[in-house]
Design an enzyme around this catalytic site. Structure first.
Site, PDB file in Angstrom:
ATOM      1  N   LYS A 135       0.818  -1.218   0.000  1.00 25.33           N
ATOM      2  CA  LYS A 135       0.000   0.000   0.000  1.00 25.33           C
ATOM      3  C   LYS A 135       0.848   1.264   0.000  1.00 25.33           C
ATOM      4  O   LYS A 135       0.445   2.282  -0.564  1.00 25.33           O
ATOM      5  CB  LYS A 135      -0.956  -0.010   1.191  1.00 25.33           C
ATOM      6  CG  LYS A 135      -2.028  -1.091   1.078  1.00 25.33           C
ATOM      7  CD  LYS A 135      -2.994  -1.054   2.253  1.00 25.33           C
ATOM      8  CE  LYS A 135      -4.070  -2.123   2.087  1.00 25.33           C
ATOM      9  NZ  LYS A 135      -5.040  -2.118   3.207  1.00 25.33           N
ATOM     10  N   LYS A 237      -7.780 -10.589  -6.697  1.00 22.41           N
ATOM     11  CA  LYS A 237      -8.819 -10.748  -5.694  1.00 22.41           C
ATOM     12  C   LYS A 237     -10.005  -9.838  -6.016  1.00 22.41           C
ATOM     13  O   LYS A 237      -9.833  -8.708  -6.491  1.00 22.41           O
ATOM     14  CB  LYS A 237      -8.250 -10.392  -4.315  1.00 22.41           C
ATOM     15  CG  LYS A 237      -9.165 -10.734  -3.155  1.00 22.41           C
ATOM     16  CD  LYS A 237      -8.469 -10.445  -1.835  1.00 22.41           C
ATOM     17  CE  LYS A 237      -9.390 -10.732  -0.658  1.00 22.41           C
ATOM     18  NZ  LYS A 237      -8.737 -10.446   0.641  1.00 22.41           N
ATOM     19  N   LYS A 240     -13.509  -4.094  -3.864  1.00 22.49           N
ATOM     20  CA  LYS A 240     -14.434  -2.962  -3.912  1.00 22.49           C
ATOM     21  C   LYS A 240     -13.887  -1.846  -4.798  1.00 22.49           C
ATOM     22  O   LYS A 240     -14.644  -1.043  -5.340  1.00 22.49           O
ATOM     23  CB  LYS A 240     -14.634  -2.393  -2.505  1.00 22.49           C
ATOM     24  CG  LYS A 240     -15.033  -3.371  -1.437  1.00 22.49           C
ATOM     25  CD  LYS A 240     -14.921  -2.720  -0.053  1.00 22.49           C
ATOM     26  CE  LYS A 240     -15.106  -3.713   1.068  1.00 22.49           C
ATOM     27  NZ  LYS A 240     -14.872  -3.118   2.394  1.00 22.49           N
TER      28      LYS A 240
END
Length: 375
Positions: A135, A237, A240
Site C-alpha cells: 500500500k 482478488k 471494492k
C-alpha cells in the site's frame, strides 16, 4: 480434504493452540472496514463465516471505522458506510442480542491499547508487513504513520477483548502472526508483574513458561471459498476498488444484475474437469467453482463431481440461479434494514456499550500491569 457431503461453514475448524490456555474463555473477534460496497468475496470469505460461528462461539463483530482512515483520511460518507456494513451483518443473520455488533470508534480503549502496543512492537516488525509495502509503494516516506502502525491497532482490536480466535483470510494471516508476537512480548516483558497481580495464566511458549495476560490468538480455518477472485481476472482478488463493476457481485445487486455478471464472467473454452487437478492453470474456472462451492456449502470436489465434463454454457446458468437464490434475500433484507437508520444506530449504540464494558475491564488490568496511576 473436506467431505463433500458435509456443510463447510456450519462446522468451523479451530486450529489447535500452540500452548495450553485453559483460563482464557473462547471468544471470536473480527472486523470489517467500512470502505466501499460489500461484495460476494466479503460475504463468502467473512460474513457467512461470522454467521456460522455465532452458533458455536461467543462473538464480537466490529465495523472498524478507525482502520478506514489509513486508506482514506477524508470520507464524505463514513457514517453511512458504517451503517451499511452493520446492515449487511444483520441481514446475513448475525444476532446483535446474543453477540456484540458495534463500530470501533465508540470504544476508546481500542486506541488506548494500540498506543501501548506501539510501544511493545518493534519498527522492524512493522516494516516487514507485506500490506504496508504494497500500500505504501515506492514512496514509503510519504505513507502515513497510521498505515505503518495499522497492525498494532488490529492487535489491540483483538486483544482488548482477549479474543482467542479470529477468522482470517490469506491477506490478514501476517497481521495475526504479529498480534501473537505482540501478545507474547507483552507477556514476557511483564510476566513478573502479571504474576504479582494474580491476573495471569501460566503459559508454555516453546521451552519457557511465562505468566501471560493475553492469549496467543489462533486463526480460524475457512472453507473452500475463503478467497474469491475477480470475475474479470481470476488472478486478482475481488475488490471494492476495481473500476469495473462487472468484476464483482455487490451484496446490493438485484437478481438480474447478479445473473448478468455471472453470464459475463471470464472463462476459458475448455469443459469443467472432473478432478481438482484439472483446475490448475485455469484461475477463472477455479474461481467460479469455488464460488459455487461456497454458496452451496459443499466442497469443490462435489461441484466437479456434478458438473465435470460440462461446458460453462451449462455451469454458468446453474451458478447464476444459485447465486440469486442465496444472495437476493440478503440484498433485500439489507436494503430494508438500511432504510431503518434508527434501528441500525440503536444496534451499534447497544453493542458499543457492551463492548466498552468488556474493553475497560481489560484496560484497567493492563494499566495496573504497566504501572499507570489510576486512583
Amino acid at each position: 480434504m473436506t467431505d463433500s457431503n458435509q456443510p463447510v461453514f456450519n462446522q468451523p475448524v479451530f486450529n489447535q493452540p500452540a500452548f495450553n490456555q485453559p483460563a482464557f474463555k473462547p471468544l471470536v473477534f473480527s472486523g470489517v472496514q467500512p470502505t466501499g460496497n460489500l461484495h460476494l468475496g466479503n460475504y463468502l470469505g467473512a460474513i457467512k463465516k461470522f454467521v456460522a460461528l455465532q452458533d458455536t462461539s461467543d462473538c464480537i463483530y466490529c465495523v472498524v471505522d478507525l482502520h478506514s482512515l489509513t486508506a482514506q483520511l477524508v470520507h464524505d460518507d463514513l457514517k453511512d458506510q458504517t451503517r451499511s456494513i452493520t446492515a449487511a451483518f444483520l441481514a446475513s443473520g448475525i444476532d446483535p442480542k446474543k453477540h456484540i455488533v458495534f463500530n470501533q470508534s465508540r470504544v476508546m480503549q481500542h486506541a488506548e491499547l494500540a498506543w501501548i502496543f506501539n510501544c511493545v512492537a518493534r519498527i522492524g516488525w512493522m516494516n516487514r508487513m507485506t500490506q504496508f509495502k504494497d500500500k505504501a509503494g515506492k514512496d514509503r516516506e510519504n505513507a502515513s504513520l497510521g498505515l505503518l502502525a495499522y497492525p498494532s491497532l488490529m492487535a489491540a482490536d483483538i486483544l482488548v477483548y482477549r479474543a482467542t480466535h479470529v477468522p482470517v483470510g490469506d491477506d490478514q494471516k501476517q497481521h495475526l502472526e504479529l498480534t501473537r508476537d505482540i501478545a507474547q512480548k507483552f507477556n514476557n516483558d511483564f510476566s513478573d508483574r502479571i504474576a504479582g497481580l494474580g491476573v495471569g495464566v501460566e503459559m508454555k511458549v516453546g521451552e519457557e513458561t511465562v505468566n501471560g495476560y493475553f492469549p496467543l490468538t489462533e486463526p480460524i480455518i475457512g472453507g473452500p471459498a475463503a478467497r474469491i477472485m475477480s470475475l474479470r481476472d481470476g488472478s486478482k482478488k475481488m475488490s471494492k476498488s476495481d473500476p469495473s463493476d462487472l468484476s464483482r457481485i455487490n451484496l446490493t445487486d438485484d437478481a438480474d444484475t447478479i445473473s448478468k455478471k455471472i453470464r459475463k464472467a471470464k472463462t476459458d473454452p475448455e469443459a469443467l474437469p472432473g478432478e481438482l487437478d484439472g483446475l490448475a492453470s485455469r484461475p477463472e474456472a477455479e474461481n467460479l467453482v469455488g464460488i459455487y462451492a461456497g454458496l452451496a456449502e459443499i466442497s469443490k470436489e462435489a461441484v466437479l463431481k456434478e458438473f465435470g465434463g460440462q461446458q460453462f454454457s451449462v455451469f454458468k446458468p446453474a451458478l447464476a440461479d444459485l447465486a440469486v437464490e442465496k444472495l437476493a434475500p440478503v440484498a433485500g433484507e439489507m436494503r430494508r434494514i438500511s432504510d431503518d437508520r434508527a434501528y441500525v444506530d440503536a444496534v451499534l449504540r447497544d453493542g458499543g456499550e457492551r463492548a466498552g464494558a468488556l474493553a475497560e475491564a481489560t484496560m484497567k488490568t493492563v494499566r495496573d500491569i504497566i504501572g499507570l496511576l489510576q486512583s
